[in-house]
Write a protein that holds these residues in place. Structure first.
Motif, PDB file in Angstrom:
ATOM      1  N   LEU A  33     -43.441 -11.303  21.975  1.00 39.63           N
ATOM      2  CA  LEU A  33     -42.608 -10.475  21.098  1.00 39.63           C
ATOM      3  C   LEU A  33     -42.173 -11.313  19.919  1.00 39.63           C
ATOM      4  N   TYR A  34     -41.783 -10.644  18.829  1.00 31.83           N
ATOM      5  CA  TYR A  34     -41.411 -11.440  17.654  1.00 31.83           C
ATOM      6  C   TYR A  34     -40.192 -10.916  16.932  1.00 31.83           C
ATOM      7  N   CYS A  35     -39.637 -11.836  16.149  1.00 30.04           N
ATOM      8  CA  CYS A  35     -38.544 -11.533  15.224  1.00 30.04           C
ATOM      9  C   CYS A  35     -38.799 -12.375  13.986  1.00 30.04           C
ATOM     10  N   GLY A  36     -38.485 -11.831  12.823  1.00 30.41           N
ATOM     11  CA  GLY A  36     -38.756 -12.559  11.590  1.00 30.41           C
ATOM     12  C   GLY A  36     -37.534 -12.741  10.722  1.00 30.41           C
ATOM     13  N   VAL A  37     -37.644 -13.694   9.804  1.00 34.30           N
ATOM     14  CA  VAL A  37     -36.610 -13.923   8.808  1.00 34.30           C
ATOM     15  C   VAL A  37     -37.285 -14.270   7.489  1.00 34.30           C
ATOM     16  N   ASP A  38     -36.787 -13.702   6.407  1.00 35.05           N
ATOM     17  CA  ASP A  38     -37.314 -14.047   5.088  1.00 35.05           C
ATOM     18  C   ASP A  38     -36.566 -15.249   4.525  1.00 35.05           C
ATOM     19  N   PRO A  39     -37.280 -16.194   3.933  1.00 32.83           N
ATOM     20  CA  PRO A  39     -36.653 -17.410   3.402  1.00 32.83           C
ATOM     21  C   PRO A  39     -36.034 -17.188   2.020  1.00 32.83           C
ATOM     22  N   THR A  40     -35.007 -16.351   1.957  1.00 31.32           N
ATOM     23  CA  THR A  40     -34.331 -16.079   0.679  1.00 31.32           C
ATOM     24  C   THR A  40     -33.385 -17.205   0.285  1.00 31.32           C
ATOM     25  N   ALA A  41     -33.102 -18.119   1.212  1.00 30.56           N
ATOM     26  CA  ALA A  41     -32.304 -19.323   0.937  1.00 30.56           C
ATOM     27  C   ALA A  41     -32.895 -20.455   1.760  1.00 30.56           C
ATOM     28  N   ASP A  42     -32.437 -21.675   1.509  1.00 33.78           N
ATOM     29  CA  ASP A  42     -33.002 -22.813   2.243  1.00 33.78           C
ATOM     30  C   ASP A  42     -32.330 -23.027   3.598  1.00 33.78           C
ATOM     31  N   SER A  43     -31.450 -22.100   3.970  1.00 29.45           N
ATOM     32  CA  SER A  43     -30.788 -22.166   5.269  1.00 29.45           C
ATOM     33  C   SER A  43     -30.499 -20.760   5.745  1.00 29.45           C
ATOM     34  N   MET A  44     -30.503 -20.576   7.055  1.00 31.86           N
ATOM     35  CA  MET A  44     -29.978 -19.347   7.619  1.00 31.86           C
ATOM     36  C   MET A  44     -28.460 -19.467   7.739  1.00 31.86           C
ATOM     37  N   HIS A  45     -27.796 -18.330   7.881  1.00 31.36           N
ATOM     38  CA  HIS A  45     -26.363 -18.344   8.167  1.00 31.36           C
ATOM     39  C   HIS A  45     -26.140 -17.640   9.502  1.00 31.36           C
ATOM     40  N   ILE A  46     -24.901 -17.575   9.966  1.00 26.74           N
ATOM     41  CA  ILE A  46     -24.676 -17.061  11.323  1.00 26.74           C
ATOM     42  C   ILE A  46     -24.993 -15.578  11.436  1.00 26.74           C
ATOM     43  N   GLY A  47     -25.096 -14.874  10.314  1.00 22.58           N
ATOM     44  CA  GLY A  47     -25.514 -13.485  10.355  1.00 22.58           C
ATOM     45  C   GLY A  47     -26.957 -13.317  10.825  1.00 22.58           C
ATOM     46  N   GLY A  62     -39.044 -15.453  30.841  1.00 17.19           N
ATOM     47  CA  GLY A  62     -40.476 -15.677  31.044  1.00 17.19           C
ATOM     48  C   GLY A  62     -41.398 -15.137  29.978  1.00 17.19           C
ATOM     49  N   HIS A  63     -40.862 -14.518  28.930  1.00 16.58           N
ATOM     50  CA  HIS A  63     -41.707 -13.958  27.875  1.00 16.58           C
ATOM     51  C   HIS A  63     -41.877 -14.962  26.725  1.00 16.58           C
ATOM     52  N   ARG A  64     -42.910 -14.747  25.920  1.00 16.43           N
ATOM     53  CA  ARG A  64     -43.226 -15.709  24.858  1.00 16.43           C
ATOM     54  C   ARG A  64     -42.713 -15.213  23.503  1.00 16.43           C
ATOM     55  N   PRO A  65     -41.787 -15.966  22.878  1.00 15.96           N
ATOM     56  CA  PRO A  65     -41.287 -15.567  21.564  1.00 15.96           C
ATOM     57  C   PRO A  65     -42.186 -16.057  20.434  1.00 15.96           C
ATOM     58  N   ILE A  66     -42.380 -15.194  19.468  1.00 19.52           N
ATOM     59  CA  ILE A  66     -43.065 -15.572  18.232  1.00 19.52           C
ATOM     60  C   ILE A  66     -42.020 -15.522  17.126  1.00 19.52           C
ATOM     61  N   VAL A  67     -41.805 -16.645  16.497  1.00 21.68           N
ATOM     62  CA  VAL A  67     -40.782 -16.765  15.458  1.00 21.68           C
ATOM     63  C   VAL A  67     -41.491 -16.726  14.114  1.00 21.68           C
ATOM     64  N   LEU A  68     -41.227 -15.685  13.339  1.00 22.34           N
ATOM     65  CA  LEU A  68     -41.926 -15.505  12.069  1.00 22.34           C
ATOM     66  C   LEU A  68     -41.019 -15.847  10.896  1.00 22.34           C
ATOM     67  N   VAL A  69     -41.495 -16.738  10.037  1.00 20.44           N
ATOM     68  CA  VAL A  69     -40.809 -17.026   8.780  1.00 20.44           C
ATOM     69  C   VAL A  69     -41.623 -16.366   7.669  1.00 20.44           C
ATOM     70  N   GLY A  70     -40.979 -15.520   6.875  1.00 18.58           N
ATOM     71  CA  GLY A  70     -41.692 -14.683   5.920  1.00 18.58           C
ATOM     72  C   GLY A  70     -41.988 -15.332   4.589  1.00 18.58           C
ATOM     73  N   GLY A  71     -42.942 -16.258   4.586  1.00 16.30           N
ATOM     74  CA  GLY A  71     -43.324 -16.889   3.331  1.00 16.30           C
ATOM     75  C   GLY A  71     -43.894 -15.908   2.327  1.00 16.30           C
ATOM     76  N   ALA A  72     -44.525 -14.834   2.825  1.00 14.59           N
ATOM     77  CA  ALA A  72     -45.072 -13.800   1.940  1.00 14.59           C
ATOM     78  C   ALA A  72     -44.029 -12.741   1.621  1.00 14.59           C
ATOM     79  N   THR A  73     -43.391 -12.180   2.645  1.00 12.86           N
ATOM     80  CA  THR A  73     -42.385 -11.134   2.417  1.00 12.86           C
ATOM     81  C   THR A  73     -41.197 -11.672   1.624  1.00 12.86           C
ATOM     82  N   GLY A  74     -40.930 -12.966   1.749  1.00  9.96           N
ATOM     83  CA  GLY A  74     -39.848 -13.572   0.963  1.00  9.96           C
ATOM     84  C   GLY A  74     -40.141 -13.588  -0.525  1.00  9.96           C
ATOM     85  N   LEU A  75     -41.426 -13.503  -0.880  1.00  8.81           N
ATOM     86  CA  LEU A  75     -41.812 -13.439  -2.293  1.00  8.81           C
ATOM     87  C   LEU A  75     -41.653 -12.026  -2.858  1.00  8.81           C
TER      88      LEU A  75
END
Length: 417
Positions: A33-47, A62-75
């Motif tokens: 399963l996955y969750c993503g974040v767009d890199p609109t800043a050089d750091s995440m905040h607690i939100g 026991g499940h496998r996380p996929i962590v997506l950083v949106g290098g494309a969607t952030g553009l």
């Protein structure tokens, strides 16, 4: 209690596309399963924390996380929650932001073992796709009427939305399809504002994959405070995960200052404590609120997770020193953390305490400064000074760089050299 029951008890589930189907799928085998974040800043905040901590809960089961950083969607820029176009970031800025965010995500997940987390960047598959391929292989499956019905699009039609931001939800749908095809990813989770983007991904999978294909979406409620003020904001702004933007001490203090009305909810959604541990702390809030046991545990759990044990202990040490007034026990680095936002004055020489109090605007006049000193209202590095002739010398400088003056109970000033 199974995973979904635990999430429901904690108040983490807001919407699901197919609750029974997801429950059945989770009960049969490990999923990705996955969750993503767009890199609109050089750091995440607690939100940003709650969706990723929820992803971590799936990993613990026991499940496998996929962590997506949106290098494309952030553009491109997510139109969700925005009334006007975002300012476009340069590729260089986005790539720098990606690097900063990746480091923070690495502190939350386990990347080793059978269900070790995978980190991906959607620029790797979207950045090289040509426009004709995008239109034929992806755009062909997304109806304009379907897009216009999305809240994120519909809410912008009156004020205007560019084709760039209009296509954002298609790019995110493409992410879900790519991860489904290449990592057997069956579930996307995100904040409640991501519902439209998540369902777009499910629609694309339904159109492209065989009829028997199964994928799901789950959203998490917006974090709110009982008093109606915005969660994650302080007088100085957002609470960042980057220790250069928000020090571990400031991070710790944010959580320890949580109101009694909010602390149990935050323990449920932000920590990995058991139900029994949280119920015990809830009882302490009701019976011994003055001890603030729940707030201390909340602050310790979150600071340890994001900044590590050493930074947690440093934050506790600074807090205790400020509470007791024993500031001389602090190192120069700890003083810089603990006194980051207090008034500061730069001194060039050894000088009389009365003159310094006036020059640093600690006391409004020499007469008041003398009164403050005579009345025992002034401390230098935690030591009360009552001599109006006192001169600050080299030995009054902590690590040769700082002197901490306090007037009254709470008014601190940092003297720098």
């Amino acid at each position: 209690m199974d995973l979904l029951q635990d999430l429901a008890w904690r108040g983490i589930i807001y919407q699901q596309t197919d609750a029974e189907g997801l429950k059945d799928t989770l009960g049969k085998a490990q999923i990705s399963l996955y969750c993503g974040v767009d890199p609109t800043a050089d750091s995440m905040h607690i939100g940003h924390l709650l969706p990723f901590l929820t992803l971590r809960r799936f990993q613990q089961h026991g499940h496998r996380p996929i962590v997506l950083v949106g290098g494309a969607t952030g553009l491109i820029g997510d139109p969700s929650g925005k009334s006007e176009e975002r300012k476009l970031l340069t590729l260089e800025t986005v790539q720098d932001n990606v690097a900063g965010i990746k480091k923070q995500l690495e502190s939350i997940f386990e990347f080793e073992g059978e269900n070790g987390a995978i980190m991906v960047n959607n620029y790797d598959w979207a950045g090289s796709m040509d426009v004709v391929t995008f239109l034929r292989d992806i755009g062909k499956h997304i109806g304009v009427n379907y897009m216009l019905a999305k809240d994120t699009i519909a809410s912008r039609l009156e004020t205007g939305i560019s084709f760039t931001e209009f296509t954002y939800t298609i790019l995110q749908a493409m992410d879900f399809l790519h991860l489904y095809e290449h990592h057997n990813c069956k579930l996307q989770i995100g904040g409640s504002d991501q519902w439209g983007n998540i369902t777009s991904g499910l629609e694309l999978i339904r159109k492209v994959q065989p009829e028997s294909s199964k994928a799901y979406g789950l959203t998490i409620p917006l974090v709110t405070k009982a008093d109606g003020t915005k969660f994650g904001k302080t007088e100085s702004g957002a609470v960042w995960l980057d220790p250069e933007k928000t020090t571990p001490y400031e991070f710790y203090q944010f959580w320890i200052n949580t109101a009694d009305a909010d602390v149990v909810k935050y323990l449920k959604i932000f920590t990995f404590l058991s139900h029994e541990e949280i119920e015990q702390l809830e009882k302490a809030v009701q019976e011994e609120p003055h001890l603030r046991k729940a707030q201390k545990v909340l602050a310790e759990e979150l600071t340890r997770l994001i900044h590590g044990e050493d930074s947690l202990q440093q934050a506790i040490k600074i807090s205790q020193a400020l509470f007791s007034g024993d500031v001389r026990s602090l190192s120069g680095a700890e003083i810089e953390q603990g006194f980051k936002d207090v008034p500061a004055y730069t001194s060039q020489k050894e000088e009389n305490l009365v003159d310094l109090l006036v020059a640093a605007k600690i006391s409004p006049s020499k007469r008041q400064a003398r009164e403050d000193i005579s009345n025992g209202a002034v401390t230098v590095n935690g030591e009360k000074i009552t001599d109006n002739a006192y001169i600050l010398v080299e030995s009054d400088r902590i690590e040769g760089k700082f002197t901490i003056i306090r007037r009254g109970k709470k008014k601190y000033t940092l003297i720098k050299y």
